[in-house]
Scaffold this motif. Structure first.
Motif, short mmCIF file in Angstrom:
data_model
loop_
_atom_site.label_atom_id
_atom_site.label_comp_id
_atom_site.label_asym_id
_atom_site.label_seq_id
_atom_site.Cartn_x
_atom_site.Cartn_y
_atom_site.Cartn_z
N GLY A 132 82.05 40.74 25.86
CA GLY A 132 80.78 40.37 26.46
C GLY A 132 80.12 41.52 27.19
N GLY A 133 79.06 41.18 27.90
CA GLY A 133 78.25 42.18 28.58
C GLY A 133 77.07 42.59 27.73
N SER A 134 76.22 43.45 28.29
CA SER A 134 75.00 43.86 27.61
C SER A 134 74.89 45.38 27.50
N PRO A 135 75.42 45.95 26.42
CA PRO A 135 75.29 47.40 26.24
C PRO A 135 73.83 47.80 26.04
N ILE A 136 73.54 49.06 26.28
CA ILE A 136 72.18 49.58 26.11
C ILE A 136 72.07 50.12 24.68
N LEU A 137 71.23 49.50 23.87
CA LEU A 137 71.17 49.84 22.45
C LEU A 137 69.90 50.59 22.07
N ALA A 138 69.13 51.07 23.07
CA ALA A 138 67.91 51.83 22.77
C ALA A 138 67.65 52.83 23.89
N THR A 139 66.96 53.91 23.53
CA THR A 139 66.58 54.93 24.52
C THR A 139 65.06 55.00 24.62
N ALA B 50 63.55 57.64 24.26
CA ALA B 50 63.17 58.65 23.26
C ALA B 50 62.97 58.04 21.87
N GLY B 51 63.17 56.73 21.74
CA GLY B 51 62.89 56.05 20.48
C GLY B 51 64.10 55.82 19.59
N GLU B 52 65.29 56.23 20.02
CA GLU B 52 66.48 55.93 19.23
C GLU B 52 66.93 54.51 19.55
N ASN B 53 67.50 53.86 18.57
CA ASN B 53 68.12 52.56 18.83
C ASN B 53 69.24 52.33 17.85
N ILE B 54 70.11 51.44 18.23
CA ILE B 54 71.29 51.10 17.43
C ILE B 54 71.13 49.67 16.94
N ARG B 55 71.41 49.49 15.65
CA ARG B 55 71.42 48.15 15.07
C ARG B 55 72.82 47.90 14.52
#
Length: 160
Positions: free
Chosen positions: A85-92, A94-99
């Motif tokens: 659980g928890g809420s990781p940071i999946l975007a910056t 600078a426009g990068e993001n993780i899917r």
């Protein structure tokens, strides 16, 4: 397995890679944005994401509130996240993001999950991970650091 070349071509540098037995939680400091707390079933440590230096620490954590406090980080309350659980940071900014894409597959009569992780920018989307042992990944609060944890260990990157 994480495909390091793609991240490196995007201007990121691997600062450390290490094994963590019994990994439970990770979290980036908001005040010292280059510091990452890593909590396992055996001990807690703080990782300097600039140098790769790892130092053991005493930490208290709350698995319901997803927070941890560590004296090595000045007693700051840190948001933690992991495979539970928890809420990781999946975007910056600078426009990068993780899917993250999860696929269920039948293996030896059991359903297992395969994880595909894509590193996205405004120009491209590239698969950086495709494996079974994924736990969690996250950018730091400032967006200059990235961590990926899997059952084989952790990889920490900094913006180059």
């Amino acid at each position: 397995m994480l495909q390091n070349t793609i991240i490196n071509e995007s201007g990121w540098i691997k600062t450390t890679e290490f094994s963590v037995g019994g990994l439970l939680w990770i979290g980036f400091s908001k005040k010292q944005t280059n510091k990452l707390i890593c909590i396992s079933s055996e001990y807690a440590s703080v990782v300097n994401c600039d140098t790769g230096e790892i130092a053991e620490c005493d930490a208290e954590y709350d698995e319901e509130q997803y927070t941890a406090v560590c004296e090595r980080l000045g007693g700051e309350e840190i948001a933690i996240y992991g495979q539970y659980g928890g809420s990781p940071i999946l975007a910056t900014s600078a426009g990068e993001n993780i899917r993250i894409q999860v696929q269920e597959e039948l293996y030896a009569g059991k359903v297992v999950k395969r994880y595909k992780i894509f590193w996205n920018t405004s120009e491209s989307s590239v698969e950086i991970y495709n494996d079974y042992g994924y736990y969690v990944c996250s950018f730091s609060v400032c967006g200059n650091y990235f961590v990926l944890a899997e059952d084989a260990g952790m990889m920490v990157y900094r913006r180059g």
